[in-house]
Design an enzyme around this catalytic site. Sequence first.
Site, short mmCIF file in Angstrom:
data_model
loop_
_atom_site.label_atom_id
_atom_site.label_comp_id
_atom_site.label_asym_id
_atom_site.label_seq_id
_atom_site.Cartn_x
_atom_site.Cartn_y
_atom_site.Cartn_z
N LYS A 170 -95.72 70.59 11.16
CA LYS A 170 -94.49 71.21 11.68
C LYS A 170 -94.05 72.33 10.74
CE LYS A 170 -93.58 66.69 13.47
NZ LYS A 170 -93.97 66.82 14.86
N ASP A 192 -88.44 59.78 6.24
CA ASP A 192 -89.46 60.45 7.06
C ASP A 192 -88.94 61.87 7.26
OD1 ASP A 192 -91.01 61.57 9.01
OD2 ASP A 192 -90.86 59.91 10.43
N TRP A 201 -89.65 57.94 16.59
CA TRP A 201 -90.46 57.79 15.39
C TRP A 201 -89.96 56.67 14.49
CZ3 TRP A 201 -94.97 59.26 16.30
CH2 TRP A 201 -95.17 60.33 17.17
#
Length: 380
Positions: free
Chosen positions: A215, A191, A117
């Site tokens: 999530k 992030d 990511w």
Amino acid sequence: MTAAPAMTSCTRPTPSGRVYNFSAGPAGMPEPVLRQLQEDLWDLRGSGIGIMEHSHRGAVYDAINAEAHEWCRKAGRVPADWEVILMPGGATVQQAYLPFNFLPAGRTADYPDTGIWTTKAISEGRKAAAMLGAHIHVAFEGSRLKYTRVPKDGEMSQTPNAAYLHYCSNNTVFGTRYPTTPVTTAPLVCDASSEYFARPVDWDRHVMLYGGGQKNLGPSGISLVLVKKDFLATANPALPTMMSFAAHAAGESRLNTPPTFGVHAMGLMFRWIAAQGGPEALERAAIDKSGLLYDAIDSSNGFYTGLAERWCRSFMNVSFRLPTPELDARFVKEAAAHGMDGLTGHRDAGGIRASIYSAFPREGCVALAQFMRDFAGRNS
Ligand code: PMP
């Protein structure tokens, strides 16, 4: 219409008849939240209209939107000098907008690369930087270590006067996590996708956090962006409106038709997180739950190998492999037959990944740890 593929039959180990869902996201949500959403789909708060059908400018949705923002602040302990923005699109959308907002021409932003990511954030950042006349500096190259760990303090090569440093606090794919906030003089952007509100935030050290909802915060297709007001005031004022974090904040997270169902679902998740005791309590629970699985790995006499170095193991994504890919596949298949779903590792990491976000029940970790011991006993 084509017929949906048949589900393979398996044990349903939970009292409610559902399976243990170890998916990395979208991931399991708490049962009370799902039950409430079921009701609200049909009739929201006695209005005779469901949440997906209410106007986003009507009084009923006004309350839903305001409450979601308020409960976000309460659940996450978000300070008053930070903005809460519920934005359409996932974390990758925010990654793309970030440099346009906060990377002025001629400046550099630092990006340690600790997994897929951040690699994507870097490649998107570079495209933006090329348009902006700015630069992205890779402050740590985790690929050289096969992403088995994050940088240690002092290990990053940082740019003096960087516009910001972007890092990912928990790397979903390889299962690593920064045990403490990285040490840097640059404004920190995190992030937080796979750890959001599952660990306390060092607010004084950050200027922005972002992450997709799917999530720890509920639904996909919507992100939570938290940004310090004085940092937001430095953002590029000339951006197209939809790309501007400041415009989304000023527009109360509804510049255009917002993902109303997602906002409501997140609002219910924030209430649930607050009721659990907030990030501190959820972090303690995560240490306990992941510990059950790491114990099973560490006591397996090498049958299971953790992908991450121990000091930076994730509490959310427990990744490991078995002696052969064939055994990995058999493990996943047999676990599924015992009502444990979603254990296949990410295609780039291989092996097994057990994602156990805040809503994942402790009993599911107990069940998986037991299964791991049984499986190792039968196959060693
Ligand atoms: N960052 C991290 C750490 C992630 O785990 C993910 C999704 N797995 C993303 C970014 C991308 O998120 P989205 O799919 O919401 O754009």
